[in-house]
Design a protein around this motif. Structure first.
Motif, PDB file in Angstrom:
ATOM      1  N   HIS A 200      12.543  -6.280  -0.200  1.00 38.60           N
ATOM      2  CA  HIS A 200      12.354  -4.965  -0.819  1.00 38.60           C
ATOM      3  C   HIS A 200      11.719  -4.088   0.243  1.00 38.60           C
ATOM      4  CE1 HIS A 200       8.527  -6.942  -1.227  1.00 38.60           C
ATOM      5  NE2 HIS A 200       7.963  -6.034  -1.992  1.00 38.60           N
TER       6      HIS A 200
ATOM      7  N   HIS B 195       3.044 -10.924  -8.206  1.00 34.55           N
ATOM      8  CA  HIS B 195       2.811 -12.044  -7.289  1.00 34.55           C
ATOM      9  C   HIS B 195       2.464 -13.308  -8.072  1.00 34.55           C
ATOM     10  CE1 HIS B 195       3.119  -9.463  -3.860  1.00 34.55           C
ATOM     11  NE2 HIS B 195       2.347  -8.589  -4.472  1.00 34.55           N
TER      12      HIS B 195
ATOM     13  N   ASP C 218       4.468  -3.633   3.400  1.00 32.77           N
ATOM     14  CA  ASP C 218       4.159  -4.905   4.068  1.00 32.77           C
ATOM     15  C   ASP C 218       5.415  -5.690   4.443  1.00 32.77           C
ATOM     16  OD1 ASP C 218       4.277  -5.014   1.240  1.00 32.77           O
ATOM     17  OD2 ASP C 218       3.318  -6.971   1.180  1.00 32.77           O
ATOM     18  N   HIS C 219       6.605  -5.149   4.104  1.00 33.14           N
ATOM     19  CA  HIS C 219       7.859  -5.826   4.450  1.00 33.14           C
ATOM     20  C   HIS C 219       8.729  -4.973   5.378  1.00 33.14           C
ATOM     21  CE1 HIS C 219       7.084  -9.039   1.486  1.00 33.14           C
ATOM     22  NE2 HIS C 219       6.312  -8.073   1.003  1.00 33.14           N
TER      23      HIS C 219
ATOM     24  N   SER D  57       0.473  -7.321   1.400  1.00 30.86           N
ATOM     25  CA  SER D  57      -0.264  -6.059   1.248  1.00 30.86           C
ATOM     26  C   SER D  57      -0.555  -5.295   2.542  1.00 30.86           C
ATOM     27  CB  SER D  57      -1.552  -6.262   0.456  1.00 30.86           C
ATOM     28  OG  SER D  57      -1.278  -6.941  -0.747  1.00 30.86           O
TER      29      SER D  57
ATOM     30  N   ASP E  82       6.886 -12.189  -3.053  1.00 35.02           N
ATOM     31  CA  ASP E  82       6.690 -11.056  -3.972  1.00 35.02           C
ATOM     32  C   ASP E  82       7.357 -11.266  -5.329  1.00 35.02           C
ATOM     33  OD1 ASP E  82       6.361 -10.159  -1.130  1.00 35.02           O
ATOM     34  OD2 ASP E  82       5.599  -8.383  -2.152  1.00 35.02           O
TER      35      ASP E  82
ATOM     36  N   HIS F 115       2.654 -15.222   1.698  1.00 33.57           N
ATOM     37  CA  HIS F 115       2.205 -13.896   1.238  1.00 33.57           C
ATOM     38  C   HIS F 115       0.755 -13.977   0.754  1.00 33.57           C
ATOM     39  CE1 HIS F 115       2.493  -9.953  -0.897  1.00 33.57           C
ATOM     40  NE2 HIS F 115       3.508  -9.713  -0.107  1.00 33.57           N
TER      41      HIS F 115
HETATM   42 ZN   LIG Z   1       4.579  -7.907  -0.254  1.00 35.22          ZN
END
Ligand SMILES: [Zn+2]
Ligand SMILES: [Zn+2]
Length: 304
Positions: free
Chosen positions: A77, A247, A81-82, A16, A203, A269
């Motif tokens: 993805h 999640h 946050d990635h 997040s 994720d 995560h």
């Molecule tokens: Zn994420």
């Protein structure tokens, strides 16, 4: 980095958004990024803010030996946050760096377009195509295995139409689509080298009875990195239950680990609202279900 080792180092372990501060000092506050070394290749999985410290270390090394940075970056993805750390990844600004970047096509958008959009003005002052590094950006799906062989460019081999002719020392990267992540799904990766394998499953949300495809994908892996963002209580109850948010719970992660007979599970995560104390309680409880479980923390290094 030695070519004889298969090393996994956690640079960012949060989901997040980043959470620096005294209550996250042990586990770390940076978002998702895992550094992998296999067969002398550097593979970076996701580019949350954890990639920034990796970029710093690579830049320091480059200042000493002037060896150009070559890396393969896998995007699960393109949620913030990635990807958010990528614009601050120093080697991306070096004209000598070569970055092979792979990620899923989302609906009708190539991963290159999604990454370009993440760095566009007025959100960011420098556009992706203004970076000095050489970037080769490709979509990846389940039909393609990425092969990293010595002194060759990475190849995508279609597993249904071609034979992999790489040397036995080559690294193989396969992917699996998990649809249960809003809104466009997520890509999970398996990296194999020298008879060892690791799976990155961030994720992703579990299913009733276990995620059968993920269990097969992770079969007897030496290391499974699995999303464990919510406690079962958060997932099922509270003002806003987190069911359907894409999640997993530690129970879902340990269930996959058990069914797939993996050697080691890493819970990953973490929810930004979970402090060090709560996360260590989550780790203790998960170990009752699957003893060889560790909680991901910044700096955790595992040799396969
Ligand atoms: Zn994420
Ligand atoms: Zn996401």
């Amino acid at each position: 980095m030695t070519t004889e080792k298969f090393l996994v180092r956690f640079r960012g372990v949060r989901g997040s958004y980043p959470v620096p501060g005294p209550s996250t000092i042990q586990v770390g506050g940076n978002t998702s990024c895992v550094e992998v070394w296999a067969g002398g290749h550097l593979i970076i999985v996701d580019a949350g803010t954890g990639i920034i410290s990796l970029g710093r270390d690579l830049a320091r090394q480059y200042a000493i030996d002037k060896k150009p940075v070559v890396a393969t970056i896998l995007f699960s993805h393109t949620h913030h946050d990635h990807t958010q750390g990528f614009p601050f990844f120093e080697p991306a600004y070096f004209g000598t760096s070569t970055l092979y970047m792979f990620g899923p096509k989302n609906f009708y958008e190539d991963v290159e377009e999604a990454l370009t959009r993440a760095m566009l003005a007025p959100s960011f002052p420098i556009a992706l195509d203004e970076l000095k590094s050489l970037r080769i950006i490709s979509n990846i799906d389940e039909t393609g295995v990425i092969v990293l062989d010595q002194n060759k460019e990475p190849q995508i081999v279609n597993i249904y139409r071609e034979k992999i002719t790489a040397s036995p020392q080559a690294v193989r990267i396969s992917s699996m689509r998990s649809f249960y992540h809003p809104k466009g799904g997520v890509t999970l990766y398996r990296i194999e080298w020298a008879g060892k394998k690791m799976v990155y499953a961030s994720d992703t949300e579990g299913y009733v009875g276990g995620d059968t495809r993920l269990i097969r994908f992770s079969e007897e892996a030496d290391l499974l990195i699995h999303d464990a963002q919510y406690t079962t209580e958060e997932y099922l109850t509270g003002d806003i239950p987190k069911q359907g948010w894409g999640h997993s719970t530690p129970e879902m992660a340990t269930a996959v680990a058990k069914a797939a007979r993996v050697k080691r599970l890493v819970l990953f995560h973490h929810d930004p609202l979970h402090d060090d104390e709560m996360l260590s309680a989550i780790e203790r409880e998960a170990r009752l279900a699957f003893p060889n479980t560790v909680l991901a923390y910044e700096g955790l290094t595992i040799e396969l």
